[in-house]
Design a protein around this motif. Structure first.
Motif, PDB file in Angstrom:
ATOM      1  N   SER A 184       3.997 -11.073   0.711  1.00 32.77           N
ATOM      2  CA  SER A 184       3.808  -9.699   0.262  1.00 32.77           C
ATOM      3  C   SER A 184       4.961  -9.248  -0.627  1.00 32.77           C
ATOM      4  CB  SER A 184       3.683  -8.767   1.473  1.00 32.77           C
ATOM      5  OG  SER A 184       3.540  -7.434   1.050  1.00 32.77           O
ATOM      6  N   GLU A 224      -2.941 -13.312  -5.473  1.00 36.09           N
ATOM      7  CA  GLU A 224      -3.794 -13.144  -4.292  1.00 36.09           C
ATOM      8  C   GLU A 224      -4.790 -14.288  -4.157  1.00 36.09           C
ATOM      9  OE1 GLU A 224      -5.389  -9.189  -4.491  1.00 36.09           O
ATOM     10  OE2 GLU A 224      -3.564  -8.300  -3.665  1.00 36.09           O
ATOM     11  N   PHE A 234      -3.114 -11.068   3.701  1.00 34.37           N
ATOM     12  CA  PHE A 234      -2.333  -9.853   3.476  1.00 34.37           C
ATOM     13  C   PHE A 234      -2.794  -8.702   4.365  1.00 34.37           C
ATOM     14  CE2 PHE A 234      -1.620 -11.865  -0.781  1.00 34.37           C
ATOM     15  CZ  PHE A 234      -0.228 -11.972  -0.681  1.00 34.37           C
ATOM     16  N   SER A 235      -4.048  -8.720   4.786  1.00 36.32           N
ATOM     17  CA  SER A 235      -4.572  -7.619   5.604  1.00 36.32           C
ATOM     18  C   SER A 235      -3.820  -7.467   6.920  1.00 36.32           C
ATOM     19  CB  SER A 235      -6.058  -7.837   5.891  1.00 36.32           C
ATOM     20  OG  SER A 235      -6.270  -9.053   6.592  1.00 36.32           O
ATOM     21  N   GLU A 238      -0.726  -5.037   5.764  1.00 34.41           N
ATOM     22  CA  GLU A 238      -0.868  -4.069   4.670  1.00 34.41           C
ATOM     23  C   GLU A 238      -0.081  -2.788   4.918  1.00 34.41           C
ATOM     24  OE1 GLU A 238      -1.812  -4.287   1.717  1.00 34.41           O
ATOM     25  OE2 GLU A 238      -2.708  -6.257   1.827  1.00 34.41           O
ATOM     26  N   ALA A 241       3.380  -3.414   3.543  1.00 29.92           N
ATOM     27  CA  ALA A 241       3.468  -4.125   2.267  1.00 29.92           C
ATOM     28  C   ALA A 241       3.965  -3.206   1.150  1.00 29.92           C
ATOM     29  CB  ALA A 241       2.122  -4.732   1.905  1.00 29.92           C
TER      30      ALA A 241
END
Length: 318
Positions: A184, A224, A234-235, A238, A241
């Motif tokens: 991230s 990504e 990444f979720s 988040e 981030a």
């Protein structure tokens, strides 16, 4: 496990944050690893951070015995030549924490000393150099984020580092998703650090220009896609981030390097993504263009395009 001796390799912007943060811990022996002229300069002048001069111990690579925590905060280009120093400083129980930018410094260091020593980490600090040394706003600094790659996440060495940072002025957070956190930050650097370096403007350019926003988004889509192919989700992180808050005029590290006519860490950013893209069969045209543009700006700073007053062979446009 208890950390009593800390060594820092790389007393620049990131290293300065750690030096200031730990210097108040009287029970911790804190030192900077340096050789030659830099060793002598640090011993004499110390490190000036936020207007205060600190004098940590200064050790050569031959004086790095019994180090409990080694923090590597070098520029990417300096890492290959520092690997022998890192190996020299690493003993059986030494924890090694890389606070370098990018996503592969842990693998590079681990290949030299063994991944069992690596406690993966990253740092979010908006610092800059002025004539009197390095400056950053401690109140707005997110600080160091670290954690184990796999369970048990609350390991003995994680607890030991937490105990150290609790005694210090270092802001920190432990995570169960350190790979995602590192990627991230990498995404932030690639998307926000690089385009502004080419434009030569503060980070407010992403807010004020649809064109800069489009370039940033193009870089973001490529990173990504590569991250997804590597299983980075990444979720999972988040909510965290984001970077440290900065003013619209802020100039990130790549632009700071170009301003100072230094070579940048573009190989660690777009260079690494280009390599990964080729390995995974994922196109990276935005990163390829960005890579070559920043390399050309480095050449410009080196004087390659200073044609004035030179005997030159005529060139023709096509």
């Amino acid at each position: 496990m208890e950390i009593k001796k800390v060594a820092i390799l790389g007393a620049g912007a990131v290293g300065s944050y750690v030096i200031e943060g730990i210097s108040g811990c009287m029970e911790i022996r804190l030192g900077v690893i340096a050789e030659g002229e830099r060793n002598a300069r640090l011993k004499s002048a110390g490190c000036t951070i936020n207007g205060v001069t600190y004098h940590p111990e200064v050790w050569t690579s031959q004086e790095t015995d019994n180090i409990d925590l080694l923090i590597v905060s070098l520029k990417y280009g300096a890492l290959p030549t520092a690997l022998d120093t890192i190996k020299q400083a690493t003993r059986q129980n030494t924890i090694v924490m890389s606070l370098m930018n990018g996503v592969d410094s842990e693998e590079i260091i681990g290949a030299k000393i063994g991944m069992s020593h690596i406690l993966p980490a990253l740092i979010k600090v908006a610092s800059h150099k002025e004539p009197d040394g390095y400056h950053f706003d401690r109140k707005s600094t997110i600080g160091i984020i670290f954690g184990e790659y796999k369970s048990p996440f609350q390991s003995e060495r994680v607890k030991a580092v937490c105990d150290l940072f609790e005694k210090s002025d270092i802001s920190y957070r432990v995570t169960d998703y350190i790979r995602e956190e590192i990627w991230s930050k990498f995404r932030l650097n690639v998307c926000n650090n690089l385009p502004q370096a080419i434009l030569g403007a503060g980070v407010g350019c992403y807010r004020d220009s649809v064109h800069m926003k489009a370039i940033s988004e193009g870089l973001r889509s490529e990173i990504e896609a590569i991250a997804a192919a590597k299983g980075i989700e990444f979720s999972k992180i988040e909510s965290s981030a984001k970077g440290s808050p900065v003013m619209p005029s802020a100039r990130y590290s790549t632009l700071q390097d170009l301003d100072a006519k230094r070579h940048t860490e573009i190989d660690m950013f777009s260079g690494v993504l280009m390599r990964m893209g080729k390995e995974l069969g994922i196109p990276t045209p935005y990163n390829e263009y960005t890579y070559h543009m920043i390399k050309a700006l480095e050449e410009k700073n080196d004087g390659l395009f200073d044609y004035k007053g030179k005997d030159e062979t005529p060139t023709y446009s096509k």
